[in-house]
Write a protein that holds these residues in place. Sequence first.
Motif, PDB file in Angstrom:
ATOM      1  N   ASP A  15      11.607  87.196  -6.976  1.00  0.00           N
ATOM      2  CA  ASP A  15      11.119  85.660  -7.075  1.00  0.00           C
ATOM      3  C   ASP A  15      11.367  85.490  -5.236  1.00  0.00           C
ATOM      4  O   ASP A  15      10.332  85.094  -4.826  1.00  0.00           O
ATOM      5  N   SER A  16      12.299  85.448  -5.166  1.00  0.00           N
ATOM      6  CA  SER A  16      12.477  85.925  -3.022  1.00  0.00           C
ATOM      7  C   SER A  16      12.357  86.467  -2.014  1.00  0.00           C
ATOM      8  O   SER A  16      12.448  87.399  -1.450  1.00  0.00           O
ATOM      9  N   GLY A  17      12.091  87.905  -2.807  1.00  0.00           N
ATOM     10  CA  GLY A  17      11.061  88.866  -2.529  1.00  0.00           C
ATOM     11  C   GLY A  17      12.385  90.264  -1.813  1.00  0.00           C
ATOM     12  O   GLY A  17      12.260  90.555  -1.065  1.00  0.00           O
ATOM     13  N   LEU A  18      14.080  89.698  -2.017  1.00  0.00           N
ATOM     14  CA  LEU A  18      14.926  90.450  -1.778  1.00  0.00           C
ATOM     15  C   LEU A  18      15.238  91.811  -2.623  1.00  0.00           C
ATOM     16  O   LEU A  18      14.618  91.886  -3.837  1.00  0.00           O
ATOM     17  N   GLN A  19      16.303  92.620  -2.447  1.00  0.00           N
ATOM     18  CA  GLN A  19      16.637  93.833  -3.242  1.00  0.00           C
ATOM     19  C   GLN A  19      17.157  93.404  -4.629  1.00  0.00           C
ATOM     20  O   GLN A  19      18.218  92.130  -4.790  1.00  0.00           O
ATOM     21  N   VAL A  20      16.681  92.853  -5.605  1.00  0.00           N
ATOM     22  CA  VAL A  20      17.249  93.010  -6.583  1.00  0.00           C
ATOM     23  C   VAL A  20      17.984  94.068  -7.533  1.00  0.00           C
ATOM     24  O   VAL A  20      18.039  95.080  -7.051  1.00  0.00           O
ATOM     25  N   THR A  21      19.626  93.084  -6.899  1.00  0.00           N
ATOM     26  CA  THR A  21      20.976  93.963  -7.267  1.00  0.00           C
ATOM     27  C   THR A  21      21.894  93.144  -7.664  1.00  0.00           C
ATOM     28  O   THR A  21      22.763  93.855  -8.106  1.00  0.00           O
ATOM     29  N   GLN A  22      21.466  91.973  -8.935  1.00  0.00           N
ATOM     30  CA  GLN A  22      22.717  90.960  -9.661  1.00  0.00           C
ATOM     31  C   GLN A  22      23.866  91.126  -9.092  1.00  0.00           C
ATOM     32  O   GLN A  22      24.806  91.232  -9.650  1.00  0.00           O
ATOM     33  N   VAL A  23      24.346  91.038  -7.530  1.00  0.00           N
ATOM     34  CA  VAL A  23      25.400  90.798  -6.491  1.00  0.00           C
ATOM     35  C   VAL A  23      25.305  90.121  -5.878  1.00  0.00           C
ATOM     36  O   VAL A  23      23.914  89.555  -5.432  1.00  0.00           O
ATOM     37  N   ILE A  24      25.890  89.251  -5.556  1.00  0.00           N
ATOM     38  CA  ILE A  24      25.598  88.343  -4.191  1.00  0.00           C
ATOM     39  C   ILE A  24      26.528  89.508  -2.777  1.00  0.00           C
ATOM     40  O   ILE A  24      27.813  89.582  -2.698  1.00  0.00           O
ATOM     41  N   ASP A  25      25.187  89.262  -3.010  1.00  0.00           N
ATOM     42  CA  ASP A  25      25.317  90.171  -1.054  1.00  0.00           C
ATOM     43  C   ASP A  25      24.685  89.573   0.294  1.00  0.00           C
ATOM     44  O   ASP A  25      24.796  88.490  -0.130  1.00  0.00           O
ATOM     45  N   GLN A  26      24.756  89.985   1.022  1.00  0.00           N
ATOM     46  CA  GLN A  26      24.739  89.433   2.465  1.00  0.00           C
ATOM     47  C   GLN A  26      22.877  89.122   2.238  1.00  0.00           C
ATOM     48  O   GLN A  26      23.134  87.589   2.905  1.00  0.00           O
ATOM     49  N   PRO A  27      21.844  89.700   1.955  1.00  0.00           N
ATOM     50  CA  PRO A  27      20.714  89.186   1.928  1.00  0.00           C
ATOM     51  C   PRO A  27      20.338  87.841   1.006  1.00  0.00           C
ATOM     52  O   PRO A  27      19.877  87.094   1.140  1.00  0.00           O
ATOM     53  N   THR A  28      21.279  88.035  -0.242  1.00  0.00           N
ATOM     54  CA  THR A  28      21.292  86.788  -0.540  1.00  0.00           C
ATOM     55  C   THR A  28      21.830  85.361  -0.852  1.00  0.00           C
ATOM     56  O   THR A  28      21.351  84.609  -0.683  1.00  0.00           O
ATOM     57  N   LEU A  29      23.349  85.953   0.102  1.00  0.00           N
ATOM     58  CA  LEU A  29      23.981  84.785   0.649  1.00  0.00           C
ATOM     59  C   LEU A  29      23.001  84.052   2.133  1.00  0.00           C
ATOM     60  O   LEU A  29      23.109  82.185   1.730  1.00  0.00           O
ATOM     61  N   ARG A  46      24.550  87.353 -13.372  1.00  0.00           N
ATOM     62  CA  ARG A  46      24.104  88.205 -13.044  1.00  0.00           C
ATOM     63  C   ARG A  46      22.596  88.280 -13.083  1.00  0.00           C
ATOM     64  O   ARG A  46      22.246  88.321 -12.134  1.00  0.00           O
ATOM     65  N   GLN A  47      21.920  87.325 -13.887  1.00  0.00           N
ATOM     66  CA  GLN A  47      20.916  87.255 -14.401  1.00  0.00           C
ATOM     67  C   GLN A  47      19.797  86.008 -14.520  1.00  0.00           C
ATOM     68  O   GLN A  47      18.906  86.523 -13.041  1.00  0.00           O
ATOM     69  N   ALA A  48      20.663  84.697 -13.458  1.00  0.00           N
ATOM     70  CA  ALA A  48      20.128  84.493 -12.721  1.00  0.00           C
ATOM     71  C   ALA A  48      19.875  84.688 -10.738  1.00  0.00           C
ATOM     72  O   ALA A  48      18.645  84.716 -10.464  1.00  0.00           O
ATOM     73  N   LEU A  49      20.962  85.606 -10.819  1.00  0.00           N
ATOM     74  CA  LEU A  49      20.758  86.308  -9.414  1.00  0.00           C
ATOM     75  C   LEU A  49      19.878  86.926  -9.442  1.00  0.00           C
ATOM     76  O   LEU A  49      18.644  87.605  -8.714  1.00  0.00           O
ATOM     77  N   GLU A  50      18.959  88.239 -10.510  1.00  0.00           N
ATOM     78  CA  GLU A  50      18.115  89.386 -10.925  1.00  0.00           C
ATOM     79  C   GLU A  50      16.584  87.909 -10.006  1.00  0.00           C
ATOM     80  O   GLU A  50      16.135  88.571  -9.515  1.00  0.00           O
ATOM     81  N   GLY A  51      16.681  87.176 -11.387  1.00  0.00           N
ATOM     82  CA  GLY A  51      15.794  86.257 -10.980  1.00  0.00           C
ATOM     83  C   GLY A  51      15.144  85.461  -9.204  1.00  0.00           C
ATOM     84  O   GLY A  51      13.995  85.512  -8.977  1.00  0.00           O
ATOM     85  N   TYR A  52      16.491  84.689  -9.251  1.00  0.00           N
ATOM     86  CA  TYR A  52      16.478  84.411  -7.520  1.00  0.00           C
ATOM     87  C   TYR A  52      16.012  85.569  -6.450  1.00  0.00           C
ATOM     88  O   TYR A  52      14.691  85.689  -5.995  1.00  0.00           O
ATOM     89  N   GLN A  53      16.444  86.463  -6.670  1.00  0.00           N
ATOM     90  CA  GLN A  53      16.548  87.768  -5.719  1.00  0.00           C
ATOM     91  C   GLN A  53      14.651  88.516  -6.076  1.00  0.00           C
ATOM     92  O   GLN A  53      14.365  88.685  -5.027  1.00  0.00           O
TER      93      GLN A  53
END
Length: 125
Positions: free
Chosen positions: A104-118, A95-102
């Motif tokens: 940095d990528s300009g995505l909504q920070v959810t800390q979950v695997i959602d459609q925009p992240t995938l 979840r911490q890695a997802l938060e950082g990636y989201q």
Amino acid sequence: MYRSYHPERHDQGWYHQHYQRVELIGGGYYAFHEGYWYPAWGYSPQHEYYAYDAPIYVGHRAEPPDQVIADVQAELKEMGYYTGEVDGLLGPLTRQALEGYQADSGLQVTQVIDQPTLDSLNLAS
């Protein structure tokens, strides 16, 4: 789908009436619907371990959530965001890695695997 999720308990019969696919994955049952695996609370009292207890987006390939989580972990590890083992569990390091990636990528920070992240990781199909 993720933002409207509210966990509810139902028995096996209910799940079979509402979902075509219910599977035991990593200690708990999950039901597949419209690209997401949902924890099937109440499906089996003997199998109610959910390392992460919310929906997991996997796209239409319908792979088990632990495989999709492992794919995301491997990708985030390669990019330097994830430092843990690729284990298919959506724990605190993931979840911490997802938060950082989201973030940095300009995505909504959810800390979950959602459609925009995938989609952003090019792992959706």
